[in-house]
Design an enzyme around this catalytic site. Sequence first.
Site, mmCIF file in Angstrom:
data_model
loop_
_atom_site.group_PDB
_atom_site.id
_atom_site.type_symbol
_atom_site.label_atom_id
_atom_site.label_comp_id
_atom_site.label_asym_id
_atom_site.label_seq_id
_atom_site.Cartn_x
_atom_site.Cartn_y
_atom_site.Cartn_z
ATOM 1 N N GLY A 71 -35.486 2.188 -3.518
ATOM 2 C CA GLY A 71 -36.674 2.136 -3.471
ATOM 3 C C GLY A 71 -37.367 2.596 -4.905
ATOM 4 O O GLY A 71 -38.470 2.496 -4.917
ATOM 5 N N HIS A 98 -33.648 -9.909 -8.910
ATOM 6 C CA HIS A 98 -32.355 -9.889 -8.843
ATOM 7 C C HIS A 98 -31.958 -9.486 -10.154
ATOM 8 O O HIS A 98 -32.201 -10.092 -11.396
ATOM 9 C CB HIS A 98 -31.816 -11.110 -8.466
ATOM 10 C CG HIS A 98 -30.381 -11.347 -8.230
ATOM 11 N ND1 HIS A 98 -29.771 -11.051 -7.336
ATOM 12 C CD2 HIS A 98 -29.383 -11.669 -9.193
ATOM 13 C CE1 HIS A 98 -28.297 -11.141 -7.523
ATOM 14 N NE2 HIS A 98 -28.282 -11.624 -8.637
HETATM 15 C C1 GRF Z 1 -32.269 -3.668 -7.938
HETATM 16 O O1 GRF Z 1 -31.479 -3.625 -8.847
HETATM 17 C C2 GRF Z 1 -32.927 -5.031 -7.702
HETATM 18 O O2 GRF Z 1 -32.822 -5.681 -8.668
HETATM 19 C C3 GRF Z 1 -31.902 -5.397 -6.462
HETATM 20 O O3 GRF Z 1 -31.555 -4.068 -5.686
HETATM 21 C C4 GRF Z 1 -31.713 -3.302 -6.595
HETATM 22 C C5 GRF Z 1 -32.695 -2.361 -5.698
HETATM 23 O O4 GRF Z 1 -32.958 -1.078 -6.346
HETATM 24 N N1 GRF Z 1 -32.383 -6.477 -5.780
HETATM 25 P P1 GRF Z 1 -34.040 -0.310 -6.018
HETATM 26 O O5 GRF Z 1 -33.904 0.207 -4.328
HETATM 27 O O6 GRF Z 1 -35.621 -0.772 -6.103
HETATM 28 O O7 GRF Z 1 -33.900 1.384 -6.434
#
Ligand code: GRF
Length: 206
Positions: free
Chosen positions: A14, A112
């Site tokens: 998160g 992404h």
């Molecule tokens: C991020 O790298 C995002 O691009 C991908 O999943 C990861 C999530 O990280 N979709 P977090 O949970 O926001 O720390």
Amino acid sequence: MNELRIAVLASGRGSNFQAIAESIKKGTCSAQVAVLITNNPDAKAISIAKAYGIPVEMVDKTKFPDRESFDDFLLTILDRYEVDLVVLAGYMLLLKGKNLLEKYKNKIINIHPSLLPKFPGADAQKQAFAAGEKVSGFTIHFVDASLDGGPIIYQEKVDISDCKSGEEVSAKIIKHEHQAYPKIIDSFSKGKYVIEGKNVRFEPGN
Ligand code: GRF
């Protein structure tokens, strides 16, 4: 326009969710997180939501016979919280519900960690490192039924030529994600995105 009400869907750490909540608190992102929805009872995102006073809905996928009915249930939550924009931030399930994708068409966005269409799917940063890329980055896009294939809103390049592993690539890219995602969410309160096929154009004004 009334304050933009967003739902954040997160399954894990998160950190993007935290960056969004913090920007809203500081007043640099004009929105309100109406609800955090997670499918993981151990998601760190839950404690982040509590720290910011954001309601949490934990939905256990195993309680539903199939993904269509699971997503139908998510749809009832989004409707209940009167959500304008759905923000996927490390949400590890593909959205498969036809009703959800139809009703929230062009109202669901995802971040992404690669320059799509390169390296869709899981472990994009490791994929980029393994391929010997010197430049990677991230993409913010609208979500449709495809895997990371929806119309692209924003992309940013990150130099990864000094990275020695996929983990280092992730650590470098995520810092840039944290800066950009709240700004893009903020833009939804300052105009509208016009989508024509794969092309997305921003028109300021409400
Ligand atoms: C991020 O790298 C995002 O691009 C991908 O999943 C990861 C999530 O990280 N979709 P977090 O949970 O926001 O720390």
